[in-house]
Design an enzyme around this catalytic site. Structure first.
Site, PDB file in Angstrom:
ATOM      1  N   ARG A  26       0.838  -1.213   0.000  1.00  0.00           N
ATOM      2  CA  ARG A  26       0.000   0.000   0.000  1.00  0.00           C
ATOM      3  C   ARG A  26       0.871   1.261   0.000  1.00  0.00           C
ATOM      4  O   ARG A  26       0.472   2.292  -0.505  1.00  0.00           O
ATOM      5  CB  ARG A  26      -0.952   0.010   1.202  1.00  0.00           C
ATOM      6  CG  ARG A  26      -2.053  -1.045   1.093  1.00  0.00           C
ATOM      7  CD  ARG A  26      -3.175  -0.802   2.095  1.00  0.00           C
ATOM      8  NE  ARG A  26      -2.755  -0.933   3.477  1.00  0.00           N
ATOM      9  CZ  ARG A  26      -2.730  -2.082   4.150  1.00  0.00           C
ATOM     10  NH1 ARG A  26      -3.104  -3.214   3.569  1.00  0.00           N
ATOM     11  NH2 ARG A  26      -2.344  -2.106   5.402  1.00  0.00           N
ATOM     12  N   CYS A  47      -6.688 -18.161  14.830  1.00  0.00           N
ATOM     13  CA  CYS A  47      -7.595 -18.015  15.970  1.00  0.00           C
ATOM     14  C   CYS A  47      -8.914 -18.748  15.738  1.00  0.00           C
ATOM     15  O   CYS A  47      -9.649 -19.029  16.687  1.00  0.00           O
ATOM     16  CB  CYS A  47      -7.858 -16.533  16.238  1.00  0.00           C
ATOM     17  SG  CYS A  47      -6.336 -15.559  16.287  1.00  0.00           S
ATOM     18  N   ALA A 285      11.843  -7.547  12.800  1.00  0.00           N
ATOM     19  CA  ALA A 285      11.167  -8.756  13.291  1.00  0.00           C
ATOM     20  C   ALA A 285       9.883  -8.356  13.997  1.00  0.00           C
ATOM     21  O   ALA A 285       9.826  -7.306  14.656  1.00  0.00           O
ATOM     22  CB  ALA A 285      12.078  -9.538  14.230  1.00  0.00           C
ATOM     23  N   ASP A 288       4.919 -13.186  17.179  1.00  0.00           N
ATOM     24  CA  ASP A 288       5.158 -14.083  18.311  1.00  0.00           C
ATOM     25  C   ASP A 288       6.641 -14.381  18.524  1.00  0.00           C
ATOM     26  O   ASP A 288       7.026 -14.847  19.601  1.00  0.00           O
ATOM     27  CB  ASP A 288       4.452 -15.426  18.074  1.00  0.00           C
ATOM     28  CG  ASP A 288       2.943 -15.327  18.158  1.00  0.00           C
ATOM     29  OD1 ASP A 288       2.428 -14.220  18.391  1.00  0.00           O
ATOM     30  OD2 ASP A 288       2.274 -16.372  17.992  1.00  0.00           O
ATOM     31  N   LYS A 439     -24.871   3.505  35.383  1.00  0.00           N
ATOM     32  CA  LYS A 439     -23.514   3.438  35.932  1.00  0.00           C
ATOM     33  C   LYS A 439     -22.917   2.153  35.392  1.00  0.00           C
ATOM     34  O   LYS A 439     -23.233   1.065  35.878  1.00  0.00           O
ATOM     35  CB  LYS A 439     -23.550   3.381  37.454  1.00  0.00           C
ATOM     36  CG  LYS A 439     -23.969   4.665  38.099  1.00  0.00           C
ATOM     37  CD  LYS A 439     -23.998   4.458  39.614  1.00  0.00           C
ATOM     38  CE  LYS A 439     -24.851   5.504  40.295  1.00  0.00           C
ATOM     39  NZ  LYS A 439     -25.331   5.077  41.615  1.00  0.00           N
TER      40      LYS A 439
END
Ligand code: FAD
Length: 559
Positions: A26, A47, A285, A288, A439
């Site tokens: 991009r 995930c 880098a 994970d 609240k």
């Protein structure tokens, strides 16, 4: 927009690597971008893997967020799957690549190299850990193997080793598929980013859904036994199962960097500066594989989460193209679905603050997830940690069937903004009865902590009520029905909140009162009455519910 004809090589084609590649494109139509991925798939949804095994995500193709073709067509990225980068020659600025399909080996030169090799599941070298029915879950082929055995062989029993989010999500998936699950966890709690007492509802939920939960237990070995696997446990008992999932954590894939003498940190992750640059100017880098700085404690940390990996990938590409983006540390905001519950956290937990000897105070609240008069509200357990010297929010945890995610996201934003508990009182959050309360639980956490900061309320904690001193008096202000039917804390005297004003003469004036109710709210009201009548009193934050959770935690740690 900065441009430049640069040659960028990227190692690892999933979260961090694909983000870096797309951002780089991009920013520059001219750059040459080559993405190497050892596996067959790029930019897939790690995930989502447990949810395809469990059947919630029915179409496997939905997990393939991008394909090599789509990355090539839309982003003009040269994607090379089945291609392992085996070495980095920093002097020549080139990498060695092995095509795992053809065994062909070649080198590619770079101007910039971005490493996003991720983290690999820990597989300890114990007997039988390489048994073909012992699986780990990191990628699509791992998922396919597990799903295949569940679909084709209809296993009866599984042992999941490890109670982190991958272990919990996989345990739930297997239960959904009709497999009986035993979950073995070395620690005295599951979900270790949370403090142990906050996981009490998670334990209950797992057991309710039929998961056999074995805490403080480790696996000694796996062995074949009559077509099944025998799992020997540290408790000197064993479990027979049809498959086992190892989910005991991940470790950074830092070997490629280490072999090239790129610096790593004390925890074994690749070291970077806040521009994602390694010890080599031309090598970045992300993800994970790297070591980050914890936003709250300032200490080094390994935080294998998708959000940080994606943001870091974007930053590496920015910096290569002259944009001065910086990564501003990691606060470990995370959430895990455990059947109908969500367990979420952000910032530092109590264990960490204690270990680092950092000053903290904690409050617990149990608000409804939305206005209690509107149907469907669920109780949310919230713990907040803050600095008692300046009120700065340090961490928060929430567990419940509804609304944990949005509260933790607000706490995460508050921590990032350096807010104090007073600021939480001021937050104007969206409200209508189906969604929240006038609240909000976050405001409420602020009110409770601000009262403590302002000395309008004094707190006590469960540990103190377990071992009261001679000059302390335990006062239970719940109803007589709760006192007799739900149990109480040994030694406590019951005077219900609504009778306190009329029964002040039954309460000793020469002792400190440790007051409690079910969750802490009536205890606070009782303390307001008592202290205005000259009594010295403190309220148990989180009430009898947190007392029971702490007791369970202590029992878990003794077993
Ligand atoms: P990865 O996404 O692991 O990608 C690294 C890639 O590099 C791998 O595909 C690997 O094959 C490749 N590679 C490694 N070495 C080489 C080499 N030498 N040459 C070529 N290729 C190489 N995080 C969340 O925040 N929320 C969640 O709900 C969540 N759920 C998860 C569930 C599962 C089952 C798993 C496994 C992870 C989950 N995560 C979750 C973690 C998240 O997926 C990771 O934090 C994120 O993917 C890390 O991105 P990465 O780019 O660093 O590494």
């Amino acid at each position: 927009m900065p441009q430049g004809k640069k040659r960028i090589l990227i190692v690892g084609g999933v979260a961090g690597g694909a983000s870096a590649a797309c951002r780089a494109r991009r920013l520059s139509e001219e750059a040459e971008i080559i993405l190497f991925e050892r596996g067959e798939f790029v930019s897939f949804a790690n995930c989502g893997l447990p949810y395809h095994i469990g059947g919630e995500i029915t179409k496997r193709s939905k997990l393939l967020v991008q394909t090599p073709e789509s990355l090539s067509t839309r982003f003009n990225i040269d994607v090379r799957i089945n291609s392992e980068v085996t070495a980095i020659d920093r002097d020549k600025k080139e990498v060695a690549v092995k095509n795992l399909a053809s065994n062909e080996q070649y080198t590619e030169p770079y101007d910039y190299l971005i490493l996003s090799p991720g983290a690999e599941p820990v597989r300890p070298p114990l007997p039988g850990f390489d048994n073909p029915r012992v699986f780990t879950l990191r990628n699509i082929p791992d998922m396919d193997r597990i799903k295949h055995i569940v679909d084709a062989q209809k296993p009866q029993n599984a042992v999941v080793v490890g109670g982190g989010y991958i272990g919990l999500e996989t345990a739930e998936a297997l239960i959904h598929r009709g497999v009986k699950v035993s979950l073995v966890e070395l620690a005295g709690q599951v979900m270790t980013p949370l403090d142990p007492e906050m996981t009490a509802p998670v334990n209950q939920c797992l057991r309710k859904h039929g998961v056999e939960l074995l805490l403080n237990t480790s696996v000694k070995s796996f062995s074949d036994s009559d077509g099944q696997i025998k799992v020997e446990l540290s408790s000197d008992s064993s479990l027979d199962c049809d498959l086992a999932i190892l989910a005991i954590g991940v470790k950074p894939e830092a070997t490629l960097a280490k072999d090239a003498e790129i610096s790593t940190g004390p925890l074994g992750g690749i070291a970077t500066d806040d521009h994602m640059k390694t010890s080599d100017e031309s090598v970045y880098a992300v993800g994970d594989a790297i070591e980050v700085t914890d936003y709250v404690t300032g200490k080094n940390a390994l935080v294998p989460l998708a959000g940080p990996a994606n943001r870091q990938g974007r930053i590496a590409a920015d910096v290569i193209f002259g944009i001065n983006s910086t990564y501003k540390k990691t606060q470990g905001t995370a959430i895990c679905k455990v059947f109908e519950l969500a367990a979420a956290c952000t910032g530092a937990n109590e264990k960490t603050l204690k270990r680092l000897n950092m000053p903290y105070e904690k409050i617990y609240i149990y608000p409804p997830s939305h206005a209690s008069y509107y149907p469907g509200g669920e109780t949310l357990a919230v713990k907040m940690l803050y600095d008692p010297n300046n009120g700065k929010v340090l961490g928060a945890q929430a567990v419940g069937p509804d609304g944990a995610d949005k509260r933790i996201d607000v706490f995460a934003t508050a921590i990032r903004a350096g807010m104090t508990v007073y600021d939480l009182c001021e937050l104007e959050l969206c409200y209508a009865p189906p969604f929240g309360s006038a609240k909000d639980p976050v405001n409420f956490a602020g009110f409770v902590a601000a009262n403590v900061m302002d000395k309008a309320a004094k707190l006590c904690h469960s540990e103190e009520l377990m071992n009261p001193k001679d000059n302390q008096f335990l006062l239970d202000v719940r109803t007589p029905k709760e006192f007799t039917e739900d149990g109480t804390i040994p030694g406590a005297v019951n005077i219900p909140l609504d009778e306190i004003r009329d029964r002040l003469d039954e309460i000793p004036r020469d002792k400190e009162l440790l007051v409690f109710c079910r969750v802490g709210q009536r205890g606070y009201l009782a303390c307001r009455i008592l202290c205005q009548n000259g009594f010295d009193c403190r309220n148990l934050t989180g009430g009898y519910l947190i007392y029971q959770a702490v007791q369970e935690m202590i029992a878990n740690n003794q077993n």
